[in-house]
Write a protein that holds these residues in place. Structure first.
Motif, PDB file in Angstrom:
ATOM      1  N   ALA A 183      39.623   6.878-112.711  1.00 20.73           N
ATOM      2  CA  ALA A 183      39.090   8.178-113.142  1.00 20.73           C
ATOM      3  C   ALA A 183      38.814   8.233-114.637  1.00 20.73           C
ATOM      4  N   ALA A 184      39.637   7.566-115.422  1.00 18.77           N
ATOM      5  CA  ALA A 184      39.474   7.645-116.881  1.00 18.77           C
ATOM      6  C   ALA A 184      38.175   6.994-117.347  1.00 18.77           C
ATOM      7  N   GLN A 185      37.668   6.020-116.590  1.00 17.58           N
ATOM      8  CA  GLN A 185      36.434   5.331-116.973  1.00 17.58           C
ATOM      9  C   GLN A 185      35.230   5.811-116.166  1.00 17.58           C
ATOM     10  N   ALA A 186      35.439   6.750-115.265  1.00 16.56           N
ATOM     11  CA  ALA A 186      34.357   7.197-114.389  1.00 16.56           C
ATOM     12  C   ALA A 186      33.340   8.043-115.143  1.00 16.56           C
ATOM     13  N   VAL A 187      32.112   7.982-114.674  1.00 15.41           N
ATOM     14  CA  VAL A 187      31.050   8.893-115.115  1.00 15.41           C
ATOM     15  C   VAL A 187      30.833   9.900-113.991  1.00 15.41           C
ATOM     16  N   THR A 188      30.794  11.173-114.347  1.00 13.47           N
ATOM     17  CA  THR A 188      30.604  12.221-113.350  1.00 13.47           C
ATOM     18  C   THR A 188      29.330  12.998-113.644  1.00 13.47           C
ATOM     19  N   LEU A 189      28.467  13.095-112.659  1.00 14.04           N
ATOM     20  CA  LEU A 189      27.236  13.872-112.772  1.00 14.04           C
ATOM     21  C   LEU A 189      27.417  15.208-112.068  1.00 14.04           C
ATOM     22  N   THR A 190      26.813  16.244-112.618  1.00 16.05           N
ATOM     23  CA  THR A 190      26.925  17.582-112.045  1.00 16.05           C
ATOM     24  C   THR A 190      25.605  17.990-111.406  1.00 16.05           C
ATOM     25  N   PHE A 191      25.671  18.350-110.130  1.00 16.17           N
ATOM     26  CA  PHE A 191      24.501  18.795-109.383  1.00 16.17           C
ATOM     27  C   PHE A 191      24.664  20.265-109.004  1.00 16.17           C
ATOM     28  N   PRO A 192      23.566  20.954-108.668  1.00 16.00           N
ATOM     29  CA  PRO A 192      23.664  22.367-108.275  1.00 16.00           C
ATOM     30  C   PRO A 192      24.549  22.560-107.047  1.00 16.00           C
ATOM     31  N   ALA A 193      25.347  23.614-107.070  1.00 14.91           N
ATOM     32  CA  ALA A 193      26.278  23.879-105.971  1.00 14.91           C
ATOM     33  C   ALA A 193      25.553  24.061-104.639  1.00 14.91           C
ATOM     34  N   ARG A 194      24.312  24.511-104.665  1.00 17.92           N
ATOM     35  CA  ARG A 194      23.580  24.752-103.422  1.00 17.92           C
ATOM     36  C   ARG A 194      23.304  23.465-102.638  1.00 17.92           C
ATOM     37  N   LEU A 195      23.470  22.309-103.285  1.00 17.26           N
ATOM     38  CA  LEU A 195      23.233  21.040-102.597  1.00 17.26           C
ATOM     39  C   LEU A 195      24.458  20.540-101.848  1.00 17.26           C
ATOM     40  N   LEU A 196      25.587  21.213-102.021  1.00 21.57           N
ATOM     41  CA  LEU A 196      26.861  20.709-101.500  1.00 21.57           C
ATOM     42  C   LEU A 196      27.008  20.866 -99.992  1.00 21.57           C
ATOM     43  N   LEU A 197      26.259  21.744 -99.384  1.00 25.84           N
ATOM     44  CA  LEU A 197      26.475  22.086 -97.983  1.00 25.84           C
ATOM     45  C   LEU A 197      26.633  20.848 -97.108  1.00 25.84           C
ATOM     46  N   ASP A 198      27.780  20.768 -96.395  1.00 23.70           N
ATOM     47  CA  ASP A 198      27.956  19.728 -95.393  1.00 23.70           C
ATOM     48  C   ASP A 198      27.990  20.400 -94.019  1.00 23.70           C
ATOM     49  N   VAL A 199      27.269  19.817 -93.098  1.00 23.70           N
ATOM     50  CA  VAL A 199      27.051  20.442 -91.796  1.00 23.70           C
ATOM     51  C   VAL A 199      28.120  19.950 -90.830  1.00 23.70           C
ATOM     52  N   ASP A 200      29.211  20.706 -90.743  1.00 16.48           N
ATOM     53  CA  ASP A 200      30.316  20.368 -89.856  1.00 16.48           C
ATOM     54  C   ASP A 200      30.420  21.301 -88.650  1.00 16.48           C
ATOM     55  N   THR A 201      29.758  22.444 -88.706  1.00 16.39           N
ATOM     56  CA  THR A 201      29.889  23.465 -87.676  1.00 16.39           C
ATOM     57  C   THR A 201      28.509  24.007 -87.297  1.00 16.39           C
ATOM     58  N   PRO A 202      28.393  24.688 -86.151  1.00 18.17           N
ATOM     59  CA  PRO A 202      27.115  25.322 -85.809  1.00 18.17           C
ATOM     60  C   PRO A 202      26.667  26.329 -86.862  1.00 18.17           C
ATOM     61  N   ASP A 203      27.593  27.051 -87.466  1.00 17.08           N
ATOM     62  CA  ASP A 203      27.221  28.013 -88.504  1.00 17.08           C
ATOM     63  C   ASP A 203      26.621  27.307 -89.716  1.00 17.08           C
ATOM     64  N   ALA A 204      27.206  26.184 -90.106  1.00 11.77           N
ATOM     65  CA  ALA A 204      26.676  25.433 -91.246  1.00 11.77           C
ATOM     66  C   ALA A 204      25.300  24.865 -90.925  1.00 11.77           C
ATOM     67  N   LEU A 205      25.100  24.450 -89.686  1.00 13.16           N
ATOM     68  CA  LEU A 205      23.783  23.963 -89.288  1.00 13.16           C
ATOM     69  C   LEU A 205      22.746  25.071 -89.385  1.00 13.16           C
ATOM     70  N   ALA A 206      23.100  26.278 -88.958  1.00  8.57           N
ATOM     71  CA  ALA A 206      22.191  27.415 -89.059  1.00  8.57           C
ATOM     72  C   ALA A 206      21.904  27.753 -90.522  1.00  8.57           C
ATOM     73  N   GLN A 207      22.923  27.632 -91.370  1.00 10.79           N
ATOM     74  CA  GLN A 207      22.728  27.887 -92.797  1.00 10.79           C
ATOM     75  C   GLN A 207      21.763  26.873 -93.404  1.00 10.79           C
ATOM     76  N   ALA A 208      21.933  25.605 -93.053  1.00  8.29           N
ATOM     77  CA  ALA A 208      21.022  24.576 -93.557  1.00  8.29           C
ATOM     78  C   ALA A 208      19.601  24.820 -93.081  1.00  8.29           C
TER      79      ALA A 208
END
Length: 218
Positions: A183-208
């Motif tokens: 972690a101390a040597q890692a580079v971390t990039l920040t992306f918009p929160a709206r890209l985070l959606l992971d489709v694990d449920t029917p509701d998440a699929l409908a949201q996507a």
């Protein structure tokens, strides 16, 4: 003096999940006219990787994923026992990398099949950050003003860490200990929160589906 050739970076799509929360194989669920897995696969294909690998489950679901990715330059590897957790898919991928662990890869970028809003630009950004920094790990996090950032894939690992990845435990957290160790040597990039959606449920699929139908710029 000529510029030395860039060492290759492979992209791995982890698509062997059991879909327990969806109740049916989420990889093959239709989303905006294509199977869910096709969205993440296309993003990897557009991201500038030099080789592409997809980890799939055995049986008919795996066969369906192969068919869903027709026309994309993926090599497929079967995780024979996805029930052992995400760690087993990381290990299956490392074992099957083109040329093996000593095959000349500079790094490997791991992505999840159920994050359809990510695009090729985000994968390209990770690869660029790696080539510019040489960091052992390049991580992604998702944030918006006033909200605590969330770290989630894709994650890129330098090739010299891949042997240690063979010891990834059978959990659904993947190589968390390996990330923590560097972690101390890692580079971390920040992306918009709206890209985070992971489709694990029917509701998440409908949201996507709603988000993609809204023609937002993903």
């Amino acid at each position: 003096m000529p510029t030395p050739p860039r060492q290759p970076v492979a992209g791995v799509l982890l698509a062997a999940g059991r879909s327990t929360r969806m109740g049916r194989p989420k990889q093959l669920e239709p989303l905006a006219g294509r199977p869910l897995v096709r969205h993440a696969a296309q993003a990897l294909a557009d991201g500038g990787h030099d080789a592409l690998l997809c980890v799939i489950p055995p049986g008919t679901v795996g066969d369906g994923i192969r068919a869903a990715l027709t026309g994309l330059p993926f090599t497929f590897v079967v995780n024979p026992d996805p029930a052992r957790g995400l760690g087993s898919s990381f290990r299956a991928a490392v074992t099957a990398l083109p040329g093996g662990l000593d095959g000349g890869l500079a790094a490997v970028n791991f992505a999840l099949a159920d994050m359809p809003l990510l695009g090729g630009a985000q994968h390209t950004a990770l690869i660029t950050a790696f080539h510019e920094s040489g960091a052992p790990v390049v991580l992604a996090r998702y944030a918006e003003p006033g909200v605590e950032p969330v770290r989630a894939p894709p994650h890129l690992f330098r090739a010299d860490l891949l042997r240690a990845m063979q010891d990834t435990p059978d959990t659904d957290h993947g190589p968390r200990d390996l990330i923590r160790a560097h972690a101390a040597q890692a580079v971390t990039l920040t992306f918009p929160a709206r890209l985070l959606l992971d489709v694990d449920t029917p509701d998440a699929l409908a949201q996507a589906e709603a988000l993609l139908a809204g023609h937002q710029n993903f």
